[in-house]
Write a protein that holds these residues in place. Structure first.
Motif, PDB file in Angstrom:
ATOM      1  N   THR A  40      20.102  21.083  44.424  1.00 48.40           N
ATOM      2  CA  THR A  40      20.673  19.961  45.170  1.00 48.40           C
ATOM      3  C   THR A  40      22.190  19.998  45.278  1.00 48.40           C
ATOM      4  OG1 THR A  40      18.881  18.748  44.106  1.00 48.40           O
ATOM      5  CG2 THR A  40      20.461  17.451  45.379  1.00 48.40           C
ATOM      6  N   ARG A  41      22.846  20.386  44.197  1.00 48.89           N
ATOM      7  CA  ARG A  41      24.315  20.424  44.189  1.00 48.89           C
ATOM      8  C   ARG A  41      24.832  21.858  44.027  1.00 48.89           C
ATOM      9  NH1 ARG A  41      22.423  15.662  42.315  1.00 48.89           N
ATOM     10  NH2 ARG A  41      23.406  13.807  43.233  1.00 48.89           N
ATOM     11  N   GLY A  42      24.003  22.808  44.400  1.00 44.59           N
ATOM     12  CA  GLY A  42      24.423  24.210  44.428  1.00 44.59           C
ATOM     13  C   GLY A  42      24.398  24.927  43.091  1.00 44.59           C
ATOM     14  N   PRO A  77      17.568  12.420  49.497  1.00 42.10           N
ATOM     15  CA  PRO A  77      17.385  12.834  50.888  1.00 42.10           C
ATOM     16  C   PRO A  77      18.481  13.783  51.358  1.00 42.10           C
ATOM     17  CG  PRO A  77      18.157  10.555  50.757  1.00 42.10           C
ATOM     18  CD  PRO A  77      17.829  10.982  49.367  1.00 42.10           C
ATOM     19  N   GLY A  78      18.084  14.755  52.181  1.00 41.29           N
ATOM     20  CA  GLY A  78      19.062  15.696  52.730  1.00 41.29           C
ATOM     21  C   GLY A  78      19.433  16.817  51.789  1.00 41.29           C
ATOM     22  N   ALA A  79      18.999  16.715  50.558  1.00 43.67           N
ATOM     23  CA  ALA A  79      19.358  17.731  49.574  1.00 43.67           C
ATOM     24  C   ALA A  79      18.388  18.901  49.651  1.00 43.67           C
ATOM     25  CB  ALA A  79      19.316  17.131  48.177  1.00 43.67           C
ATOM     26  N   ASP A  82      31.877  22.437  45.559  1.00 42.18           N
ATOM     27  CA  ASP A  82      30.724  22.651  44.674  1.00 42.18           C
ATOM     28  C   ASP A  82      31.167  23.329  43.371  1.00 42.18           C
ATOM     29  OD1 ASP A  82      29.335  21.607  46.819  1.00 42.18           O
ATOM     30  OD2 ASP A  82      28.059  23.359  47.143  1.00 42.18           O
ATOM     31  N   HIS A  94      33.041  20.753  41.299  1.00 42.75           N
ATOM     32  CA  HIS A  94      32.049  19.829  40.755  1.00 42.75           C
ATOM     33  C   HIS A  94      31.333  20.446  39.551  1.00 42.75           C
ATOM     34  CE1 HIS A  94      27.931  18.030  40.729  1.00 42.75           C
ATOM     35  NE2 HIS A  94      28.598  16.920  40.888  1.00 42.75           N
ATOM     36  N   GLN A 134      27.004  21.808  49.349  1.00 44.55           N
ATOM     37  CA  GLN A 134      25.868  21.015  48.874  1.00 44.55           C
ATOM     38  C   GLN A 134      26.293  19.638  48.391  1.00 44.55           C
ATOM     39  OE1 GLN A 134      22.389  22.134  48.471  1.00 44.55           O
ATOM     40  NE2 GLN A 134      23.179  23.456  50.054  1.00 44.55           N
ATOM     41  N   VAL A 135      27.362  19.585  47.608  1.00 48.21           N
ATOM     42  CA  VAL A 135      27.754  18.297  47.019  1.00 48.21           C
ATOM     43  C   VAL A 135      28.198  17.333  48.119  1.00 48.21           C
ATOM     44  CG1 VAL A 135      29.270  17.150  45.346  1.00 48.21           C
ATOM     45  CG2 VAL A 135      28.362  19.411  44.840  1.00 48.21           C
ATOM     46  N   ARG A 161      26.744  16.839  50.772  1.00 47.01           N
ATOM     47  CA  ARG A 161      25.514  16.185  51.233  1.00 47.01           C
ATOM     48  C   ARG A 161      24.921  15.287  50.155  1.00 47.01           C
ATOM     49  NH1 ARG A 161      25.374  21.103  53.459  1.00 47.01           N
ATOM     50  NH2 ARG A 161      24.922  21.208  55.680  1.00 47.01           N
ATOM     51  N   ALA A 162      24.770  15.850  48.961  1.00 45.33           N
ATOM     52  CA  ALA A 162      24.009  15.163  47.908  1.00 45.33           C
ATOM     53  C   ALA A 162      24.846  14.124  47.174  1.00 45.33           C
ATOM     54  CB  ALA A 162      23.463  16.191  46.911  1.00 45.33           C
ATOM     55  N   GLY A 163      26.171  14.273  47.229  1.00 48.94           N
ATOM     56  CA  GLY A 163      27.031  13.419  46.407  1.00 48.94           C
ATOM     57  C   GLY A 163      27.177  14.008  45.009  1.00 48.94           C
ATOM     58  N   LYS A 164      28.183  13.546  44.303  1.00 53.56           N
ATOM     59  CA  LYS A 164      28.421  14.018  42.944  1.00 53.56           C
ATOM     60  C   LYS A 164      27.275  13.586  42.026  1.00 53.56           C
ATOM     61  CE  LYS A 164      32.317  11.796  42.831  1.00 53.56           C
ATOM     62  NZ  LYS A 164      33.584  11.222  42.359  1.00 53.56           N
TER      63      LYS A 164
END
Lengths: 312, 312
Positions: free
Chosen positions: A215-217, A248-250, B258, B261, B295-296, B298-301
């Motif tokens: 989701t966050r790489g 969503p979107g992840a 990313d 993060h 990615q971040v 999109r997904a947020g932290k």
């Protein structure tokens, strides 16, 4: 000590695409296509395949063919076939299909368990006790998954002690093995290294699987951290499909063929035929009607060399 | 020793999006937009920004405004502004704009150097000697990048001894620092750990930067391996834009936000304002006319929690 010095010589991969991936697809994957894909996955050297989920067809319409799929596949003797079940009813259906392993899931975070399972953790554990009563004496093993073990999207970081406590409950109920799942892609490598080491020290000999999302790489970085800490078993999803409805979107699960490619490059055997997996992954966009996140399926393996262009 | 036990307390990030990213875009990014983005990047805490490339406008039309950009930006005193130059002519242009650092690039693989630079490695080194003569005595430092250090797409793996030999040539010419670049995303974490350790042992005190691409999904895992081996400086690209013309369809550089993060989550400071970077990354799709791989964004932290949905 240097990176991967502690790593196992052999990794075991549990393929979850046909369950965790297909369940959230907009389009129902026809039963014969599911069976054909699982049969080809069975031939590729994977250790386990999570085939389906014995849930209510209303809850997950995409997996409404659980019995047909489980009974239709050609079972390879070296593959463990797993089904996710939410309760005693699902367990009975799974046992009627003679699954090798049942997977039970509870979230570490109460809020996520309520949102996802509509039960408190205490209620989940009560259900699991009933499931264990049904399974007891048979040949089917039970794996317990601890979802949101690396963070709950509603509550944030979860106390390591709570994860250890939950694993103790699972093992106390007689479960054979545990999966620590990063359900919404919140894990980071240092946390993974620390929690894996803590688990292995606390429960020596208990089979441990790690389940990561990208989701966050950080998916493959987390897998690297886990294997560096001595983890020998990982969940992954062909093409990187799947995800969590609450993110969503992840992007979804870590990608099986990218994972195999990375660890085989590092000299860690997976037993998996990477070319076979890449061929199957490259068929997913047509099967699902959309692109999938896998990288090696696009770029090719690092060992695949190109013809040099002649400079004009 | 456990993962990241050797890691530095502070990481330095070199932002390459406006050079390595923009150079390959289908659409020319207008000069005022470039300047505005660089000025906002300058305020975000990044250690370095690779601003542009002083090459022939015919070779890279997207960077034909190198002088305008370099002279138009508001230079922050804590940021090092870098320009890539291919030869003496480019060097003279860069010096006329008073860049802080010049970046020279030669591929480890002869085939890639011929394809990319249309020169043998020997010819590249001769050019670099001329560049060093021009730079000598001024305040501008020179960084030497070794492209395809982790594998050449035409030749495959490169001998570690050849990488070390090439770094020796660079340092012998008077270059201040070295970047090991995984130009086409062939590096894997074990190789990264080994080459970084070898470099650091061979050239103690020489500033070393690692440049990774996420072509095969291993970008952040490789960054983790590098930092675990003691590397303190990494190239990265806002939104993960950029790539190599010889790896079509592949994703580009590792994504700055990313990367920040991940390492900030692991407790390693980058000095970078992650929210500021995320805001800039979220503007890229409109600026470039296409989605970007971050990615971040999109997904947020991971620390951004969600409201729990009430079960129906």
């Amino acid at each position: 000590m240097s990176l991967l010095a502690n790593a196992p010589a052999r990794l075991f991969i549990n393929e979850v695409a046909v369950r965790d991936g297909f369940q959230g697809e907009a389009r129902f994957v026809p039963t014969p296509d599911k069976i054909a894909l699982i049969d080809r996955l069975s031939q590729s050297g994977l250790a386990k395949i999570e085939v389906t989920s014995f849930v209510s067809p209303k809850a997950i319409p995409n997996l409404r063919d659980a019995e047909e799929v489980m009974r239709g596949i050609a079972r390879h003797p070296r593959v463990t076939y797993v089904a996710l079940v939410p309760n005693v009813r699902g367990c009975e259906r799974a046992l009627a299909c003679d699954v090798d392993e049942i997977n039970l899931v509870m979230s570490i975070g109460e809020s996520h368990n309520l949102a996802n399972m509509r039960m408190t953790c205490e209620q989940s554990l009560e259900q699991f006790a009933q499931v264990m009563d049904v399974v007891r004496g048979g040949r089917t093993q039970v794996n317990g998954t601890l979802a949101t073990a690396f963070g709950c999207p509603f509550e944030g970081d979860q106390a390591v002690d709570r994860v250890i406590w939950a694993a103790e409950q699972y093992l106390g109920l007689g479960m054979h093995s545990v999966t620590l799942a990063d359900t919404t892609g919140m894990a980071h490598p240092l946390q993974v290294a620390q929690l894996c080491r803590r688990f292995i020290e606390t429960f020596p000999g208990v089979p441990l699987t790690l389940h990561f999302h990208n989701t966050r790489g950080m998916g493959l970085a987390n897998a690297l951290a886990a294997v560096d800490a001595g983890v020998t078993s990982l969940d992954a999803s062909l093409g990187g499909i799947g995800g969590c409805p609450f993110a969503p979107g992840a992007t979804g699960n870590i990608c099986t063929e990218d994972l195999v490619h990375m660890f085989e490059s590092c000299g860690i055997a997976t037993g998996v035929d990477l070319d076979a997996l890449l061929g199957l992954a490259r068929g997913l966009p047509e099967l699902l009607g959309h692109e999938v996140p896998g990288q090696v399926m696009r770029a090719g393996k690092r060992a695949e060399l190109r013809e040099r262009r002649v400079a004009a």
